[in-house]
Write an enzyme that holds these catalytic residues in place. Structure first.
Site, short mmCIF file in Angstrom:
data_model
loop_
_atom_site.label_atom_id
_atom_site.label_comp_id
_atom_site.label_asym_id
_atom_site.label_seq_id
_atom_site.Cartn_x
_atom_site.Cartn_y
_atom_site.Cartn_z
N GLY A 22 44.26 27.45 31.45
CA GLY A 22 43.66 27.15 32.75
C GLY A 22 42.28 27.75 32.83
N THR A 23 41.46 27.23 33.71
CA THR A 23 40.09 27.74 33.82
C THR A 23 39.98 28.77 34.93
OG1 THR A 23 39.65 25.69 34.90
CG2 THR A 23 38.80 25.93 32.68
N THR A 24 38.74 29.03 35.30
CA THR A 24 38.41 30.21 36.10
C THR A 24 39.09 30.27 37.47
OG1 THR A 24 36.29 29.90 35.06
CG2 THR A 24 36.41 31.56 36.78
#
Lengths: 250, 281
Positions: free
Chosen positions: B48-50
Protein backbone atom coordinates in the site's frame (compact mmCIF):
# COMPACT_ATOMS: atom_id res chain seq x y z
CA UNK A 1 -7.99 -49.24 53.58
CA UNK A 2 -11.74 -49.37 53.74
CA UNK A 3 -13.94 -50.25 50.80
CA UNK A 4 -15.95 -47.25 49.56
CA UNK A 5 -19.70 -47.49 49.86
CA UNK A 6 -21.53 -48.50 46.72
CA UNK A 7 -23.61 -45.63 45.37
CA UNK A 8 -25.78 -46.37 42.34
CA UNK A 9 -25.16 -44.13 39.32
CA UNK A 10 -28.77 -42.97 39.45
CA UNK A 11 -28.35 -41.88 43.03
CA UNK A 12 -25.04 -40.19 42.32
CA UNK A 13 -26.50 -38.19 39.44
CA UNK A 14 -29.61 -37.31 41.42
CA UNK A 15 -27.44 -36.05 44.27
CA UNK A 16 -25.33 -33.94 41.95
CA UNK A 17 -28.41 -32.52 40.23
CA UNK A 18 -29.97 -31.64 43.56
CA UNK A 19 -26.76 -29.99 44.71
CA UNK A 20 -26.68 -27.83 41.56
CA UNK A 21 -30.39 -27.02 41.70
CA UNK A 22 -30.19 -25.90 45.29
CA UNK A 23 -27.27 -23.64 44.51
CA UNK A 24 -29.13 -22.08 41.60
CA UNK A 25 -32.35 -21.66 43.57
CA UNK A 26 -30.59 -19.50 46.17
CA UNK A 27 -29.89 -16.76 43.61
CA UNK A 28 -32.11 -14.09 42.14
CA UNK A 29 -33.75 -14.71 38.78
CA UNK A 30 -33.23 -13.53 35.24
CA UNK A 31 -36.03 -13.11 32.72
CA UNK A 32 -35.55 -13.03 28.95
CA UNK A 33 -38.34 -11.93 26.64
CA UNK A 34 -38.75 -11.36 22.94
CA UNK A 35 -40.28 -7.99 22.13
CA UNK A 36 -41.06 -6.26 18.85
CA UNK A 37 -37.53 -4.95 18.17
CA UNK A 38 -35.46 -7.71 19.68
CA UNK A 39 -34.81 -9.47 22.95
CA UNK A 40 -34.83 -7.90 26.41
CA UNK A 41 -32.91 -9.29 29.40
CA UNK A 42 -34.06 -8.33 32.87
CA UNK A 43 -32.15 -9.46 35.94
CA UNK A 44 -32.67 -8.69 39.58
CA UNK A 45 -29.18 -7.52 40.44
CA UNK A 46 -28.34 -4.80 42.96
CA UNK A 47 -24.76 -4.60 41.70
CA UNK A 48 -23.90 -2.07 38.98
CA UNK A 49 -20.55 -3.70 38.28
CA UNK A 50 -21.03 -7.46 38.52
CA UNK A 51 -23.24 -8.23 35.59
CA UNK A 52 -25.55 -11.15 35.07
CA UNK A 53 -26.22 -10.13 31.47
CA UNK A 54 -23.39 -9.52 29.02
CA UNK A 55 -22.52 -9.11 25.40
CA UNK A 56 -20.89 -12.05 23.67
CA UNK A 57 -20.80 -10.96 20.04
CA UNK A 58 -22.56 -8.82 17.46
CA UNK A 59 -26.02 -10.34 17.83
CA UNK A 60 -25.45 -12.68 20.76
CA UNK A 61 -25.84 -12.06 24.47
CA UNK A 62 -25.51 -14.15 27.58
CA UNK A 63 -27.44 -14.22 30.83
CA UNK A 64 -26.73 -16.38 33.83
CA UNK A 65 -27.83 -17.16 37.36
CA UNK A 66 -26.02 -19.07 40.06
CA UNK A 67 -22.48 -18.87 41.26
CA UNK A 68 -20.72 -15.76 39.99
CA UNK A 69 -17.21 -17.17 39.56
CA UNK A 70 -18.52 -20.15 37.61
CA UNK A 71 -20.72 -18.32 35.15
CA UNK A 72 -18.14 -15.54 34.77
CA UNK A 73 -15.63 -18.19 33.74
CA UNK A 74 -18.12 -19.54 31.19
CA UNK A 75 -18.88 -16.02 29.95
CA UNK A 76 -15.21 -15.24 29.31
CA UNK A 77 -14.84 -18.63 27.64
CA UNK A 78 -17.77 -17.76 25.38
CA UNK A 79 -16.32 -14.36 24.49
CA UNK A 80 -13.01 -16.04 23.65
CA UNK A 81 -14.75 -18.64 21.55
CA UNK A 82 -16.81 -16.04 19.66
CA UNK A 83 -13.98 -13.56 19.08
CA UNK A 84 -11.59 -16.23 17.92
CA UNK A 85 -14.13 -17.80 15.61
CA UNK A 86 -15.06 -14.39 14.20
CA UNK A 87 -11.38 -13.60 13.65
CA UNK A 88 -10.61 -16.97 12.08
CA UNK A 89 -13.61 -17.03 9.75
CA UNK A 90 -16.04 -14.16 9.55
CA UNK A 91 -18.26 -12.22 11.94
CA UNK A 92 -21.36 -13.87 10.47
CA UNK A 93 -19.96 -17.32 11.29
CA UNK A 94 -20.44 -16.83 15.03
CA UNK A 95 -23.85 -18.23 15.97
CA UNK A 96 -25.78 -18.69 19.18
CA UNK A 97 -26.36 -22.33 18.27
CA UNK A 98 -22.64 -23.03 18.05
CA UNK A 99 -21.98 -21.22 21.29
CA UNK A 100 -24.85 -23.00 23.06
CA UNK A 101 -23.39 -26.32 21.92
CA UNK A 102 -20.00 -25.48 23.35
CA UNK A 103 -21.59 -24.45 26.64
CA UNK A 104 -23.73 -27.59 26.74
CA UNK A 105 -20.72 -29.82 26.14
CA UNK A 106 -18.74 -27.99 28.78
CA UNK A 107 -21.48 -28.09 31.40
CA UNK A 108 -22.31 -31.72 30.56
CA UNK A 109 -18.71 -32.84 30.91
CA UNK A 110 -18.29 -31.05 34.22
CA UNK A 111 -21.61 -32.39 35.49
CA UNK A 112 -20.73 -36.01 34.84
CA UNK A 113 -17.04 -35.82 35.75
CA UNK A 114 -16.60 -37.37 39.17
CA UNK A 115 -13.57 -35.30 40.03
CA UNK A 116 -15.37 -31.96 39.71
CA UNK A 117 -18.37 -30.61 41.52
CA UNK A 118 -21.19 -29.68 39.14
CA UNK A 119 -21.46 -26.01 38.21
CA UNK A 120 -24.29 -24.29 40.06
CA UNK A 121 -25.31 -22.19 37.09
CA UNK A 122 -28.07 -21.91 34.54
CA UNK A 123 -27.36 -19.99 31.35
CA UNK A 124 -29.31 -18.33 28.59
CA UNK A 125 -27.75 -17.68 25.20
CA UNK A 126 -29.81 -15.55 22.85
CA UNK A 127 -29.29 -14.28 19.34
CA UNK A 128 -31.36 -11.57 17.72
CA UNK A 129 -32.31 -12.20 14.09
CA UNK A 130 -33.46 -9.99 11.24
CA UNK A 131 -37.03 -10.38 12.50
CA UNK A 132 -38.63 -12.01 15.51
CA UNK A 133 -39.13 -15.36 13.76
CA UNK A 134 -35.33 -15.64 13.46
CA UNK A 135 -34.60 -14.87 17.10
CA UNK A 136 -33.08 -17.74 19.01
CA UNK A 137 -33.12 -18.30 22.75
CA UNK A 138 -31.39 -21.29 24.34
CA UNK A 139 -31.61 -22.21 27.98
CA UNK A 140 -28.77 -24.30 29.38
CA UNK A 141 -29.43 -25.97 32.73
CA UNK A 142 -26.59 -27.13 35.00
CA UNK A 143 -26.43 -30.66 33.54
CA UNK A 144 -25.55 -29.70 29.98
CA UNK A 145 -28.92 -30.14 28.33
CA UNK A 146 -30.18 -27.50 25.90
CA UNK A 147 -33.72 -26.19 25.76
CA UNK A 148 -34.79 -24.15 22.75
CA UNK A 149 -37.12 -21.46 24.12
CA UNK A 150 -39.57 -19.12 22.42
CA UNK A 151 -41.24 -15.98 23.66
CA UNK A 152 -40.28 -15.79 27.30
CA UNK A 153 -38.07 -17.69 29.72
CA UNK A 154 -37.10 -17.35 33.37
CA UNK A 155 -34.17 -18.93 35.18
CA UNK A 156 -32.94 -18.85 38.75
CA UNK A 157 -34.61 -19.11 42.12
CA UNK A 158 -38.37 -19.25 41.88
CA UNK A 159 -38.27 -19.61 38.11
CA UNK A 160 -41.37 -21.84 38.08
CA UNK A 161 -43.70 -19.18 39.43
CA UNK A 162 -42.13 -16.44 37.34
CA UNK A 163 -42.22 -18.61 34.24
CA UNK A 164 -45.89 -19.48 34.62
CA UNK A 165 -46.75 -15.81 35.10
CA UNK A 166 -44.84 -14.94 31.94
CA UNK A 167 -46.44 -17.75 29.97
CA UNK A 168 -49.93 -16.59 30.92
CA UNK A 169 -49.36 -12.97 30.03
CA UNK A 170 -46.85 -13.05 27.21
CA UNK A 171 -47.95 -12.08 23.74
CA UNK A 172 -45.96 -11.47 20.58
CA UNK A 173 -44.74 -8.07 19.39
CA UNK A 174 -44.96 -6.27 22.69
CA UNK A 175 -43.31 -2.87 22.90
CA UNK A 176 -40.20 -2.55 25.04
CA UNK A 177 -42.15 -0.85 27.82
CA UNK A 178 -44.76 -3.61 27.89
CA UNK A 179 -42.14 -6.35 27.84
CA UNK A 180 -40.23 -4.71 30.67
CA UNK A 181 -43.37 -4.33 32.79
CA UNK A 182 -44.26 -7.98 32.25
CA UNK A 183 -40.73 -9.06 33.19
CA UNK A 184 -40.83 -7.05 36.40
CA UNK A 185 -44.32 -8.32 37.22
CA UNK A 186 -42.81 -11.80 37.01
CA UNK A 187 -39.67 -11.03 39.00
CA UNK A 188 -41.55 -9.55 41.98
CA UNK A 189 -43.22 -12.90 42.71
CA UNK A 190 -41.67 -14.74 45.62
CA UNK A 191 -41.81 -18.39 46.58
CA UNK A 192 -44.66 -18.05 49.04
CA UNK A 193 -47.01 -16.54 46.48
CA UNK A 194 -46.60 -12.96 47.69
CA UNK A 195 -45.06 -10.03 45.88
CA UNK A 196 -42.04 -7.92 46.70
CA UNK A 197 -41.18 -4.41 45.68
CA UNK A 198 -38.52 -3.94 42.98
CA UNK A 199 -37.17 -0.54 41.98
CA UNK A 200 -35.32 0.34 38.80
CA UNK A 201 -32.06 0.50 40.79
CA UNK A 202 -32.32 -3.19 41.60
CA UNK A 203 -32.73 -4.20 37.98
CA UNK A 204 -30.12 -4.90 35.38
CA UNK A 205 -31.67 -4.44 31.95
CA UNK A 206 -30.03 -5.03 28.58
CA UNK A 207 -31.26 -5.36 25.03
CA UNK A 208 -30.37 -7.06 21.82
CA UNK A 209 -31.95 -4.40 19.66
CA UNK A 210 -32.23 -5.30 15.99
CA UNK A 211 -33.12 -1.69 15.08
CA UNK A 212 -29.71 -0.50 16.31
CA UNK A 213 -27.69 0.71 13.32
CA UNK A 214 -24.35 -0.53 14.68
CA UNK A 215 -23.06 -3.99 13.99
CA UNK A 216 -23.09 -4.76 17.70
CA UNK A 217 -26.72 -4.97 18.75
CA UNK A 218 -26.17 -5.31 22.49
CA UNK A 219 -27.05 -2.36 24.65
CA UNK A 220 -27.42 -1.78 28.37
CA UNK A 221 -30.36 0.30 29.55
CA UNK A 222 -29.51 2.78 32.30
CA UNK A 223 -31.54 2.77 35.51
CA UNK A 224 -33.07 6.16 34.74
CA UNK A 225 -34.44 4.95 31.45
CA UNK A 226 -35.70 1.74 33.04
CA UNK A 227 -37.64 3.82 35.55
CA UNK A 228 -39.09 5.91 32.72
CA UNK A 229 -40.08 2.83 30.72
CA UNK A 230 -41.69 1.21 33.76
CA UNK A 231 -43.49 4.32 34.85
CA UNK A 232 -44.33 5.98 31.57
CA UNK A 233 -46.49 5.23 28.58
CA UNK A 234 -45.76 2.13 26.56
CA UNK A 235 -42.80 1.71 24.35
CA UNK A 236 -40.90 4.87 23.62
CA UNK A 237 -38.00 3.99 21.42
CA UNK A 238 -34.97 2.82 23.38
CA UNK A 239 -32.69 4.88 21.15
CA UNK A 240 -34.25 8.16 22.17
CA UNK A 241 -31.67 8.84 24.82
CA UNK A 242 -29.10 7.23 27.05
CA UNK A 243 -27.29 5.50 24.24
CA UNK A 244 -24.25 6.21 26.38
CA UNK A 245 -25.02 3.13 28.38
CA UNK A 246 -24.04 0.88 25.53
CA UNK A 247 -21.54 -1.90 25.96
CA UNK A 248 -19.71 -0.70 28.99
CA UNK A 249 -19.66 1.63 31.91
CA UNK A 250 -17.92 4.87 31.22
CA UNK B 1 -2.16 -23.32 22.94
CA UNK B 2 -4.32 -24.73 20.18
CA UNK B 3 -7.41 -22.79 19.27
CA UNK B 4 -9.90 -25.29 18.02
CA UNK B 5 -13.12 -23.57 17.06
CA UNK B 6 -14.52 -26.19 14.74
CA UNK B 7 -15.31 -29.06 17.06
CA UNK B 8 -18.62 -29.14 18.82
CA UNK B 9 -16.98 -30.64 21.91
CA UNK B 10 -16.28 -29.14 25.28
CA UNK B 11 -14.68 -25.73 25.18
CA UNK B 12 -10.91 -26.29 25.09
CA UNK B 13 -8.98 -25.67 28.27
CA UNK B 14 -7.56 -22.49 26.77
CA UNK B 15 -11.02 -20.96 26.73
CA UNK B 16 -11.80 -21.68 30.35
CA UNK B 17 -8.45 -20.98 31.96
CA UNK B 18 -8.78 -17.94 34.19
CA UNK B 19 -6.41 -15.06 33.62
CA UNK B 20 -5.84 -12.39 31.04
CA UNK B 21 -6.99 -13.27 27.58
CA UNK B 22 -6.21 -11.89 24.19
CA UNK B 23 -7.07 -13.26 20.76
CA UNK B 24 -3.49 -13.04 19.58
CA UNK B 25 -2.42 -15.45 22.30
CA UNK B 26 -5.01 -17.95 21.16
CA UNK B 27 -4.57 -17.87 17.43
CA UNK B 28 -3.09 -21.15 16.38
CA UNK B 29 0.68 -21.04 16.12
CA UNK B 30 0.93 -17.52 17.48
CA UNK B 31 0.69 -14.33 15.54
CA UNK B 32 2.30 -13.42 13.27
CA UNK B 33 6.03 -13.41 13.91
CA UNK B 34 6.19 -17.08 14.83
CA UNK B 35 5.28 -18.25 11.40
CA UNK B 36 7.96 -19.48 9.04
CA UNK B 37 8.55 -17.10 6.17
CA UNK B 38 9.88 -17.82 2.72
CA UNK B 39 13.55 -16.97 2.37
CA UNK B 40 12.92 -14.69 -0.56
CA UNK B 41 10.24 -13.39 -2.86
CA UNK B 42 8.64 -10.87 -0.55
CA UNK B 43 9.17 -8.05 -3.02
CA UNK B 44 6.46 -9.64 -5.18
CA UNK B 45 3.84 -8.85 -2.55
CA UNK B 46 1.53 -5.89 -3.06
CA UNK B 47 2.35 -2.78 -1.00
CA UNK B 48 0.00 0.00 0.00
CA UNK B 49 1.10 3.57 -0.48
CA UNK B 50 1.48 6.53 1.80
CA UNK B 51 -0.65 7.28 4.84
CA UNK B 52 -0.57 10.68 6.56
CA UNK B 53 -2.16 12.00 9.73
CA UNK B 54 -2.52 15.43 11.28
CA UNK B 55 -3.97 16.50 14.60
CA UNK B 56 -6.15 19.55 15.05
CA UNK B 57 -7.57 21.01 18.27
CA UNK B 58 -10.74 18.88 18.29
CA UNK B 59 -9.43 15.68 16.77
CA UNK B 60 -7.17 14.02 14.26
CA UNK B 61 -7.37 13.31 10.53
CA UNK B 62 -6.04 10.17 8.85
CA UNK B 63 -5.67 9.99 5.06
CA UNK B 64 -4.34 7.22 2.85
CA UNK B 65 -3.57 7.01 -0.83
CA UNK B 66 -5.35 4.19 -2.57
CA UNK B 67 -3.17 2.60 -5.23
CA UNK B 68 -1.10 -0.44 -4.26
CA UNK B 69 2.08 -1.41 -6.07
CA UNK B 70 3.91 -4.66 -6.72
CA UNK B 71 7.49 -3.71 -7.47
CA UNK B 72 7.09 -0.89 -9.97
CA UNK B 73 3.73 -2.13 -11.24
CA UNK B 74 0.43 -0.69 -10.07
CA UNK B 75 -1.22 -3.70 -8.44
CA UNK B 76 -4.51 -2.27 -7.30
CA UNK B 77 -6.28 1.05 -7.72
CA UNK B 78 -8.69 1.08 -4.82
CA UNK B 79 -6.86 -0.27 -1.81
CA UNK B 80 -8.09 0.80 1.61
CA UNK B 81 -5.34 1.52 4.09
CA UNK B 82 -7.17 3.60 6.69
CA UNK B 83 -9.40 1.63 9.05
CA UNK B 84 -11.47 2.17 12.17
CA UNK B 85 -10.04 0.23 15.13
CA UNK B 86 -13.02 0.87 17.38
CA UNK B 87 -15.48 3.68 17.86
CA UNK B 88 -12.88 6.20 19.00
CA UNK B 89 -9.69 5.21 17.24
CA UNK B 90 -8.40 4.29 13.84
CA UNK B 91 -5.24 3.23 12.11
CA UNK B 92 -3.57 3.65 8.77
CA UNK B 93 -1.18 1.02 7.46
CA UNK B 94 0.90 1.24 4.31
CA UNK B 95 3.23 -1.60 3.47
CA UNK B 96 2.54 -5.22 2.58
CA UNK B 97 -1.22 -5.44 2.28
CA UNK B 98 -1.71 -9.01 3.50
CA UNK B 99 0.07 -8.65 6.85
CA UNK B 100 -1.37 -5.14 7.22
CA UNK B 101 -4.93 -6.39 6.87
CA UNK B 102 -4.20 -9.17 9.33
CA UNK B 103 -2.78 -6.77 11.89
CA UNK B 104 -5.89 -4.60 11.55
CA UNK B 105 -8.23 -7.55 12.03
CA UNK B 106 -6.31 -8.84 14.98
CA UNK B 107 -6.03 -5.42 16.59
CA UNK B 108 -9.76 -4.85 16.23
CA UNK B 109 -10.57 -8.20 17.83
CA UNK B 110 -8.13 -7.40 20.63
CA UNK B 111 -9.89 -4.13 21.42
CA UNK B 112 -13.37 -5.58 21.23
CA UNK B 113 -12.40 -8.65 23.20
CA UNK B 114 -10.86 -6.62 25.96
CA UNK B 115 -13.92 -4.39 26.13
CA UNK B 116 -16.24 -7.37 26.50
CA UNK B 117 -14.06 -9.42 28.81
CA UNK B 118 -13.18 -6.57 31.17
CA UNK B 119 -16.42 -4.67 30.86
CA UNK B 120 -14.69 -1.41 30.02
CA UNK B 121 -12.79 0.03 27.10
CA UNK B 122 -9.01 0.19 27.05
CA UNK B 123 -7.40 3.59 27.50
CA UNK B 124 -5.94 5.10 24.35
CA UNK B 125 -2.48 4.59 25.82
CA UNK B 126 -3.33 0.93 26.40
CA UNK B 127 -4.49 0.50 22.82
CA UNK B 128 -1.32 2.13 21.53
CA UNK B 129 0.84 -0.19 23.64
CA UNK B 130 -1.09 -3.22 22.49
CA UNK B 131 -0.55 -2.24 18.85
CA UNK B 132 3.18 -1.79 19.57
CA UNK B 133 3.30 -5.40 20.74
CA UNK B 134 1.57 -6.59 17.57
CA UNK B 135 4.00 -4.65 15.39
CA UNK B 136 6.94 -6.05 17.35
CA UNK B 137 5.51 -9.53 16.89
CA UNK B 138 5.78 -9.00 13.18
CA UNK B 139 9.48 -8.13 13.27
CA UNK B 140 10.51 -11.32 11.46
CA UNK B 141 8.22 -10.35 8.61
CA UNK B 142 9.78 -6.90 8.50
CA UNK B 143 13.21 -8.46 7.94
CA UNK B 144 11.75 -10.19 4.91
CA UNK B 145 10.53 -6.93 3.47
CA UNK B 146 6.95 -7.40 4.69
CA UNK B 147 7.02 -4.51 7.11
CA UNK B 148 3.86 -3.42 8.90
CA UNK B 149 4.34 0.10 10.24
CA UNK B 150 1.03 1.66 11.22
CA UNK B 151 -0.11 5.08 12.30
CA UNK B 152 -2.51 4.96 15.20
CA UNK B 153 -4.79 7.84 16.14
CA UNK B 154 -7.64 8.20 18.56
CA UNK B 155 -9.54 10.28 21.02
CA UNK B 156 -8.10 10.13 24.54
CA UNK B 157 -11.00 10.31 26.97
CA UNK B 158 -8.86 10.98 30.03
CA UNK B 159 -6.89 13.84 28.51
CA UNK B 160 -9.81 15.04 26.39
CA UNK B 161 -7.79 15.44 23.22
CA UNK B 162 -6.91 13.54 20.10
CA UNK B 163 -3.52 11.86 19.97
CA UNK B 164 -1.43 10.34 17.24
CA UNK B 165 1.18 7.59 17.53
CA UNK B 166 3.78 6.41 15.06
CA UNK B 167 5.66 3.11 15.14
CA UNK B 168 8.85 1.68 13.80
CA UNK B 169 9.30 -1.94 12.71
CA UNK B 170 10.59 -2.95 16.13
CA UNK B 171 7.42 -1.73 17.81
CA UNK B 172 8.98 1.49 19.07
CA UNK B 173 6.21 3.95 19.70
CA UNK B 174 6.29 7.72 19.67
CA UNK B 175 3.69 10.43 19.81
CA UNK B 176 3.46 13.08 17.10
CA UNK B 177 1.33 16.05 16.05
CA UNK B 178 1.51 15.03 12.41
CA UNK B 179 3.05 12.02 10.72
CA UNK B 180 3.47 10.17 7.46
CA UNK B 181 4.45 6.59 6.70
CA UNK B 182 4.90 4.66 3.49
CA UNK B 183 6.98 5.11 0.35
CA UNK B 184 6.16 8.81 -0.03
CA UNK B 185 6.56 9.58 3.67
CA UNK B 186 9.64 11.78 3.24
CA UNK B 187 7.87 14.16 0.87
CA UNK B 188 4.61 14.02 2.80
CA UNK B 189 6.27 14.78 6.11
CA UNK B 190 8.11 17.72 4.60
CA UNK B 191 4.86 19.01 3.20
CA UNK B 192 3.01 18.64 6.51
CA UNK B 193 5.85 20.33 8.35
CA UNK B 194 5.14 23.48 6.37
CA UNK B 195 1.34 23.21 6.33
CA UNK B 196 0.49 21.93 9.77
CA UNK B 197 -0.35 24.44 12.48
CA UNK B 198 -1.85 24.34 15.94
CA UNK B 199 -5.09 26.07 15.08
CA UNK B 200 -6.45 24.15 12.08
CA UNK B 201 -10.09 23.25 11.66
CA UNK B 202 -11.05 19.69 10.73
CA UNK B 203 -11.45 20.69 7.12
CA UNK B 204 -8.10 22.50 7.06
CA UNK B 205 -6.39 19.50 8.59
CA UNK B 206 -7.99 17.24 5.99
CA UNK B 207 -6.89 19.62 3.23
CA UNK B 208 -3.34 19.64 4.57
CA UNK B 209 -3.40 15.84 4.56
CA UNK B 210 -4.56 15.75 0.95
CA UNK B 211 -1.86 18.28 0.00
CA UNK B 212 0.71 16.07 1.70
CA UNK B 213 -0.48 12.98 -0.15
CA UNK B 214 -0.22 14.95 -3.35
CA UNK B 215 3.36 15.87 -2.49
CA UNK B 216 4.05 12.26 -1.51
CA UNK B 217 3.29 11.25 -5.07
CA UNK B 218 5.55 14.18 -6.00
CA UNK B 219 2.76 16.05 -7.68
CA UNK B 220 2.70 13.66 -10.59
CA UNK B 221 -0.66 12.05 -10.14
CA UNK B 222 -3.02 14.32 -12.05
CA UNK B 223 -4.35 11.29 -13.89
CA UNK B 224 -5.49 9.59 -10.71
CA UNK B 225 -9.23 9.03 -10.55
CA UNK B 226 -9.78 7.53 -7.14
CA UNK B 227 -9.61 10.01 -4.27
CA UNK B 228 -7.82 8.97 -1.07
CA UNK B 229 -9.49 7.55 2.01
CA UNK B 230 -9.90 10.25 4.66
CA UNK B 231 -11.20 9.74 8.19
CA UNK B 232 -11.59 12.11 11.12
CA UNK B 233 -11.60 11.05 14.77
CA UNK B 234 -13.11 13.45 17.27
CA UNK B 235 -14.86 13.19 20.60
CA UNK B 236 -17.89 11.92 18.69
CA UNK B 237 -15.90 8.99 17.35
CA UNK B 238 -14.45 7.72 14.12
CA UNK B 239 -16.00 9.09 10.95
CA UNK B 240 -14.93 8.11 7.45
CA UNK B 241 -15.45 11.12 5.18
CA UNK B 242 -17.94 10.59 2.38
CA UNK B 243 -16.54 10.18 -1.10
CA UNK B 244 -18.18 13.47 -2.12
CA UNK B 245 -16.49 15.38 0.72
CA UNK B 246 -13.12 13.92 -0.17
CA UNK B 247 -13.66 14.62 -3.87
CA UNK B 248 -14.37 18.25 -3.03
CA UNK B 249 -11.10 18.57 -1.09
CA UNK B 250 -9.13 16.81 -3.81
CA UNK B 251 -10.67 18.97 -6.52
CA UNK B 252 -9.83 22.15 -4.64
CA UNK B 253 -6.24 21.03 -4.12
CA UNK B 254 -6.02 20.05 -7.78
CA UNK B 255 -7.36 23.39 -8.98
CA UNK B 256 -4.96 25.28 -6.75
CA UNK B 257 -2.13 23.28 -8.21
CA UNK B 258 -3.10 24.18 -11.75
CA UNK B 259 -2.08 27.70 -10.69
CA UNK B 260 0.73 26.72 -8.34
CA UNK B 261 2.03 23.27 -9.33
CA UNK B 262 4.08 22.93 -6.15
CA UNK B 263 1.22 23.71 -3.85
CA UNK B 264 0.84 26.44 -1.23
CA UNK B 265 3.96 28.32 -0.30
CA UNK B 266 5.15 28.67 3.24
CA UNK B 267 6.98 31.85 4.31
CA UNK B 268 10.76 31.68 4.14
CA UNK B 269 11.24 33.21 7.55
CA UNK B 270 9.13 34.59 10.33
CA UNK B 271 9.97 38.17 9.27
CA UNK B 272 8.91 37.41 5.71
CA UNK B 273 5.69 35.91 7.03
CA UNK B 274 4.99 38.96 9.19
CA UNK B 275 5.59 41.32 6.28
CA UNK B 276 3.24 39.35 4.05
CA UNK B 277 0.46 39.19 6.57
CA UNK B 278 0.95 42.78 7.60
CA UNK B 279 1.67 41.99 11.24
CA UNK B 280 4.14 43.94 13.29
CA UNK B 281 7.51 42.24 13.36
Amino acid sequence: MSTPFYVSPQQAMADRAEYARKGIARGRSVVVLQYADGIVFVAENPSRALHKVSEIYDRIAFAAVGKYNEFENLRIGGVRYADLRGYTYDRTDVTARGLANVYAQTLGTIFSANAEKPYEVELIVAEVGADSSEDQIYRLPHDGSIVDEHGSVAVGGNSDQIGSHLDQNYREDMSLGEALKLAVAGLVRDGSGGERELTADQLEVALLDRSRPQQRKFKRVAAGQVARLLGGANGSSPDDEADSAEGSEE
Amino acid sequence: MAAETRSAGRAPAAFLTPGPSSPSAQVNGGFPGDRPLPSEGAEEAPYGTTVVAATFPGGVVLAGDRPATTGSVLAQQNLENVFPADEHSGLGIPGATGPAAEVVRLFRSELEHSEKAEGSRLSLEGKANRLAALVRGHLAGAFHGLAVVPLFAGWDKERRKARLFTYDVTGGRSEARFAAVGPGAVHARGSLKKLHGEDLSEEQAATAAVQALRDAADGSDSSRRIPPVVAAITEDGYRGLEQSEVSRLVRRVHEDRLQLPDGPQAPISQAHFDRRTGRDG
